[in-house]
Enzyme design. Sequence first.
Site: not given
Length: 208
Positions: A8, A46, A48, A81, A106, A151
């Site tokens: 990340d 990351d 989202h 985020h 992810k 993470c």
Amino acid sequence: MKALILVDLQNDFMPGGALAVNEGNLVIEPANRLAEKFELVIATQDWHPADHGSFASNHSNRKPGEMTKLDGLDQILWPNHCVQNTTGAEFHPKLKQNLITRVFCKGTNPKVDSYSGFYDNQQRQATGLGDWLREKQVKEVYVMGLATDYCVKFTALDAVSEGFVTWLVTDGCRGVNLQLGDVEKALAEIQKAGVKLIESKKIESAKS
Ligand code: VGL
Ligand code: ZN
């Protein structure tokens, strides 16, 4: 075969970002240095959707740092985020992305968070990282990045439980420390699980 896993290294986790990690930018230099040394370099991202259940803004009257349940699982609420296709989700501009062999995303399922680069927090959905490493005959992984207490920790724990010899690159990690001592606790926990700690300079001198 050995692989480097960069966790990340995204703008939102850098100072000034939406979920800023103190000194997060300082891990880019060791990341670039080590990436030159490894044949296989994995980056986790990351990633989202805007309606992700880990965002406090998607729950009424809730603030970042508070706890909730997501699909029955304890969940810390975060500021928005690493929303897909935003600048905050992009890798740090100084990260040498040409050295990255594969990126694993992810946190795409809005109903469950995903700290580890291997599985979501329910351990139900694999990202494909484990199978990919096995396909490449990887036996040993070096994990570094952001954040140590989330993470990085869960990626390292899953790496060990998947049977990889797992190292944590100490100077290549920084933590959130929502509670004072969280980073130290995370380091103790992963060492107890069998992860070994190493400095980036040690890896370089052994490999050159
Ligand atoms: C992370 C909290 C939420 C991390 C990602 O990269 O450590 N932490 N999403
Ligand atoms: Zn996240």
